[in-house]
Each structure stands twice: as C-alpha cells, then as structure tokens.
Design a protein around this motif. Sequence first.
Motif, mmCIF file in Angstrom:
data_model
loop_
_atom_site.group_PDB
_atom_site.id
_atom_site.type_symbol
_atom_site.label_atom_id
_atom_site.label_comp_id
_atom_site.label_asym_id
_atom_site.label_seq_id
_atom_site.Cartn_x
_atom_site.Cartn_y
_atom_site.Cartn_z
ATOM 1 N N TYR A 143 2.550 11.219 -6.672
ATOM 2 C CA TYR A 143 3.596 10.114 -7.178
ATOM 3 C C TYR A 143 2.901 9.274 -8.151
ATOM 4 C CZ TYR A 143 6.211 12.534 -3.602
ATOM 5 O OH TYR A 143 6.804 13.375 -2.668
ATOM 6 N N ASP A 144 3.221 9.009 -9.352
ATOM 7 C CA ASP A 144 2.654 7.961 -10.298
ATOM 8 C C ASP A 144 3.617 7.071 -10.516
ATOM 9 O OD1 ASP A 144 -0.270 8.826 -10.701
ATOM 10 O OD2 ASP A 144 0.801 10.672 -11.162
ATOM 11 N N TYR A 145 3.616 5.846 -10.436
ATOM 12 C CA TYR A 145 4.340 4.507 -10.864
ATOM 13 C C TYR A 145 3.872 4.028 -12.194
ATOM 14 C CZ TYR A 145 6.382 4.757 -6.269
ATOM 15 O OH TYR A 145 7.111 5.080 -5.006
ATOM 16 N N PRO A 146 4.333 3.798 -13.341
ATOM 17 C CA PRO A 146 3.935 3.482 -14.362
ATOM 18 C C PRO A 146 3.633 2.020 -14.361
ATOM 19 C CG PRO A 146 6.277 3.862 -14.721
ATOM 20 C CD PRO A 146 5.954 4.335 -13.293
ATOM 21 N N GLU A 147 2.755 1.601 -14.993
ATOM 22 C CA GLU A 147 2.138 0.341 -15.195
ATOM 23 C C GLU A 147 3.275 -0.763 -15.851
ATOM 24 O OE1 GLU A 147 -2.078 -2.209 -16.385
ATOM 25 O OE2 GLU A 147 -1.636 -0.015 -16.882
ATOM 26 N N ASP A 148 3.883 -0.429 -16.942
ATOM 27 C CA ASP A 148 4.743 -1.158 -17.530
ATOM 28 C C ASP A 148 6.136 -1.423 -16.597
ATOM 29 O OD1 ASP A 148 6.053 1.213 -17.452
ATOM 30 O OD2 ASP A 148 6.553 1.135 -19.852
ATOM 31 N N GLN A 149 6.134 -1.155 -15.468
ATOM 32 C CA GLN A 149 7.202 -1.193 -14.558
ATOM 33 C C GLN A 149 6.701 -1.827 -13.170
ATOM 34 O OE1 GLN A 149 9.650 2.332 -14.159
ATOM 35 N NE2 GLN A 149 9.984 2.532 -16.350
ATOM 36 N N GLY A 150 5.676 -2.424 -13.319
ATOM 37 C CA GLY A 150 4.936 -2.855 -12.035
ATOM 38 C C GLY A 150 4.102 -2.203 -11.292
ATOM 39 N N GLY A 151 3.952 -0.710 -11.792
ATOM 40 C CA GLY A 151 3.190 0.014 -10.914
ATOM 41 C C GLY A 151 1.641 0.021 -11.465
ATOM 42 N N GLU A 254 14.061 -6.609 -2.946
ATOM 43 C CA GLU A 254 12.977 -7.429 -2.146
ATOM 44 C C GLU A 254 12.145 -6.640 -1.627
ATOM 45 O OE1 GLU A 254 16.176 -7.685 -1.507
ATOM 46 O OE2 GLU A 254 16.797 -9.286 -2.712
ATOM 47 N N ARG A 255 12.248 -5.872 -0.682
ATOM 48 C CA ARG A 255 11.500 -5.010 0.036
ATOM 49 C C ARG A 255 10.481 -4.113 -0.803
ATOM 50 N NH1 ARG A 255 7.168 -4.080 1.800
ATOM 51 N NH2 ARG A 255 6.603 -2.829 3.458
ATOM 52 N N TYR A 256 11.179 -3.616 -1.901
ATOM 53 C CA TYR A 256 10.422 -2.826 -3.071
ATOM 54 C C TYR A 256 9.344 -3.716 -3.749
ATOM 55 C CZ TYR A 256 9.607 0.310 -7.136
ATOM 56 O OH TYR A 256 8.832 0.891 -8.043
ATOM 57 N N ALA A 257 9.929 -4.943 -3.995
ATOM 58 C CA ALA A 257 8.884 -5.672 -4.734
ATOM 59 C C ALA A 257 7.760 -6.012 -3.989
ATOM 60 C CB ALA A 257 9.440 -7.030 -5.238
ATOM 61 N N GLU A 258 7.704 -6.410 -2.535
ATOM 62 C CA GLU A 258 6.753 -6.449 -1.413
ATOM 63 C C GLU A 258 5.871 -5.245 -1.768
ATOM 64 O OE1 GLU A 258 8.616 -7.405 1.876
ATOM 65 O OE2 GLU A 258 9.355 -9.484 1.345
ATOM 66 N N TRP A 259 6.480 -4.089 -1.544
ATOM 67 C CA TRP A 259 5.833 -2.997 -1.393
ATOM 68 C C TRP A 259 4.909 -2.539 -2.447
ATOM 69 C CZ3 TRP A 259 5.846 1.794 -4.325
ATOM 70 C CH2 TRP A 259 4.960 2.703 -3.741
ATOM 71 N N LEU A 260 5.413 -2.828 -3.611
ATOM 72 C CA LEU A 260 4.565 -2.571 -5.065
ATOM 73 C C LEU A 260 3.249 -3.589 -4.996
ATOM 74 C CD1 LEU A 260 7.093 -2.835 -8.160
ATOM 75 C CD2 LEU A 260 6.039 -0.689 -7.223
ATOM 76 N N ALA A 261 3.355 -4.613 -4.393
ATOM 77 C CA ALA A 261 2.229 -5.581 -4.427
ATOM 78 C C ALA A 261 1.401 -4.736 -3.390
ATOM 79 C CB ALA A 261 2.604 -6.844 -3.953
ATOM 80 N N GLU A 262 1.795 -4.446 -2.073
ATOM 81 C CA GLU A 262 0.801 -3.750 -1.257
ATOM 82 C C GLU A 262 0.250 -2.528 -1.738
ATOM 83 O OE1 GLU A 262 3.562 -3.228 2.068
ATOM 84 O OE2 GLU A 262 3.981 -5.589 2.249
ATOM 85 N N ALA A 263 1.241 -1.874 -2.289
ATOM 86 C CA ALA A 263 0.450 -0.590 -2.793
ATOM 87 C C ALA A 263 -0.507 -0.447 -3.914
ATOM 88 C CB ALA A 263 1.724 0.172 -3.627
ATOM 89 N N LYS A 264 -0.297 -1.713 -4.893
ATOM 90 C CA LYS A 264 -1.300 -1.818 -5.789
ATOM 91 C C LYS A 264 -2.803 -2.057 -5.102
ATOM 92 C CE LYS A 264 1.532 -3.756 -9.477
ATOM 93 N NZ LYS A 264 1.696 -5.047 -10.166
ATOM 94 N N THR A 265 -2.616 -2.832 -4.049
ATOM 95 C CA THR A 265 -4.090 -3.075 -3.290
ATOM 96 C C THR A 265 -4.469 -1.948 -2.285
ATOM 97 O OG1 THR A 265 -3.188 -5.336 -3.006
ATOM 98 C CG2 THR A 265 -4.978 -4.866 -1.464
ATOM 99 N N LYS A 266 -3.513 -1.313 -1.803
ATOM 100 C CA LYS A 266 -3.876 -0.185 -1.038
ATOM 101 C C LYS A 266 -4.361 0.811 -1.648
ATOM 102 C CE LYS A 266 -1.985 3.178 2.175
ATOM 103 N NZ LYS A 266 -0.381 3.620 2.693
ATOM 104 N N PHE A 267 -3.643 1.293 -2.852
ATOM 105 C CA PHE A 267 -4.420 2.650 -3.545
ATOM 106 C C PHE A 267 -5.574 2.108 -4.525
ATOM 107 C CE2 PHE A 267 0.106 3.732 -2.247
ATOM 108 C CZ PHE A 267 -0.276 4.691 -1.585
ATOM 109 N N ALA A 268 -5.431 0.873 -4.983
ATOM 110 C CA ALA A 268 -6.683 0.598 -5.725
ATOM 111 C C ALA A 268 -7.978 0.562 -5.247
ATOM 112 C CB ALA A 268 -6.639 -0.943 -6.496
ATOM 113 N N ALA A 269 -7.979 0.466 -3.725
ATOM 114 C CA ALA A 269 -9.323 0.770 -2.898
ATOM 115 C C ALA A 269 -9.660 2.055 -2.837
ATOM 116 C CB ALA A 269 -8.659 0.066 -1.614
ATOM 117 N N ASN A 270 -8.952 3.084 -3.251
ATOM 118 C CA ASN A 270 -9.542 4.253 -3.178
ATOM 119 C C ASN A 270 -10.177 4.926 -4.376
ATOM 120 O OD1 ASN A 270 -7.930 4.875 -0.518
ATOM 121 N ND2 ASN A 270 -6.213 4.600 -1.832
#
Length: 286
Positions: A143-151, A254-270
């Motif tokens: 699954y890929d989330y586009p950068e221009d939509q917060g991904g 609200e939870r989706y916005a929080e998850w986006l922030a968490e996911a950026k950190t989580k998957f950037a570390a891979n």
Amino acid sequence: MGKTFFRLRSLTALIAGVGAVAGQAQAAEGQPSPWQISLQTPVTEVAHAMHDFHNLLLWIIGLIVAFVAALLLIVILRYNEKANPTPSRFSHNSLLEVAWTVVPVLILVVIAVPSFKLLRQQLILPPSDITVKVTAHQWYWTYDYPEDQGGGFGFDSNYIPADQLQAGQPRLLAVDNELVLPVNKTVRVQVTAADVIHAFAMPSFGLKIDAIPGRLNETWFKAEKEGIYYGQCSLICGQNHAFMPIAIRIVSEERYAEWLAEAKTKFAANDNNGRPTMVASRLASR
C-alpha cells in the motif's frame, strides 16, 4: 404420537438454534461468520445498492421458480393420460405466444434499470478525498500513500500465521500492517500487480477489481462506519493464494491524522523503499 411430537419438537429446536446462530452471524461486520446465510453487512453506498439488487433478483427468481413449478404440477395432475385420455388438438395460441414473449422482456427491463444504475455507481469515480495505490504480489499486498495527501510512504501487508495470532484476530484474515483510512471520505483505490493477475476484493464495501501487471485499474469506496473489514485476493494466483488477506481499518479523521504521523516515522525507519524489513524473513519462511 408421543415419538412424533418429540421429533417435531426436536426439529423445531434445531431450526430455532440454527436461526439464532445465523442471526448472530448476520450481525457480525467486516468478516464471514460460521453459519452465515446472507451477504456481509454493507457499509458503503455501492454495497447497499448491490444488496438491494441482489434482493430484487432473489424475489424475481423465486416467483419464476414458483410459477414454473405450479405449471408443472398442473400439467402433471390435469393432463396426464388417466385424467385426460382425449387430449385437445391445436397448433398454437396467439395470445399465449405474445404473453410469453412480452413478459420475459418486461422482466429483463425491470432487472436492467437497477443493474445499469449500479454499474454507473461502480465505474464512474466521484471526486476523491484520498488516493491509495495497491500493488499485489505473490503473496502479499503493498500500500502506497501519496506525499501530496500527507503520506509519502508505503508498506507491505502480510498475513499473520496461526501460531502468532493474538486474541480477536481472525485466522487467515489478520495482517501485520492494515490499510488505515478515514470514515466518510471518498477513497480512490488504484490497483496493479507486480507478477501475476490478482483481485482486490472487500465484500463489505461491494468492491472487487482485478490487479493486472502493467495496468492500473481504479475503483472507489466511501465507508460509513468505523471498524476493521476483511477481504482476500479472489483470483487463484498461485499456491499461497489462500494466504493473501486484505484488512482495512476505518477510523475517525482525528485518529487517521494521528496514524499518518505515526506511519511516517514507522515506515521511514525501514529500508530505502519504505518496506518493513521483516517481509523478507516472512517470505523465506513460507
């Protein structure tokens, strides 16, 4: 008499028990249930329309079957050799021939109108709030989330083996990384494949679309209720086809916005492609 009564009472109890289990199964959302006798609970506009169309067809088919069965019984009982030893002799009936031509045409028109409406709902994509790209692999999803939509990140989603399941996780449906999306938002799903033909299917959303290598197909959904919903690849894509589930978690904005922030950190570390490093070990263990 007593034995007959006991058997009838036992049969009634069995039917009532099965009905209760089936009713409970119908109440479950997002996944199949034991003894389920109906479609999964719809949570999108398209899924509701599909269920309505299904019920319409069920009534039409049922009436046709009942009508044909009644005609067969009438013919068997009234026009057998014993009841009707001297049959009538005629070649045709104009009114009857017109009727059995016009009535099926009218039935097809009744079926066609909601059918075309449903096809339009499925195939014409409305303006979307979020776009997600789904890539099918043997045998997992990316699954890929586009950068221009917060991904700006992506991740792989693998099934969780039975010996690693936690409480509440369904066997062969739970995954390590769920596709997370907000409720009441129009989501455009772009689907492709990296190897062979797969199919991205989510029954509660009324969603099924082929994932074809070298081609980008599109579909959409707008979930009306929070929760976790399960689907699977619905084309036989190889020996591990049964181990390719889809899990979509619908959350509040609200939870989706929080998850986006968490996911950026989580998957950037891979690794450099944003893919969890555990995927390689999982694939090797299959």
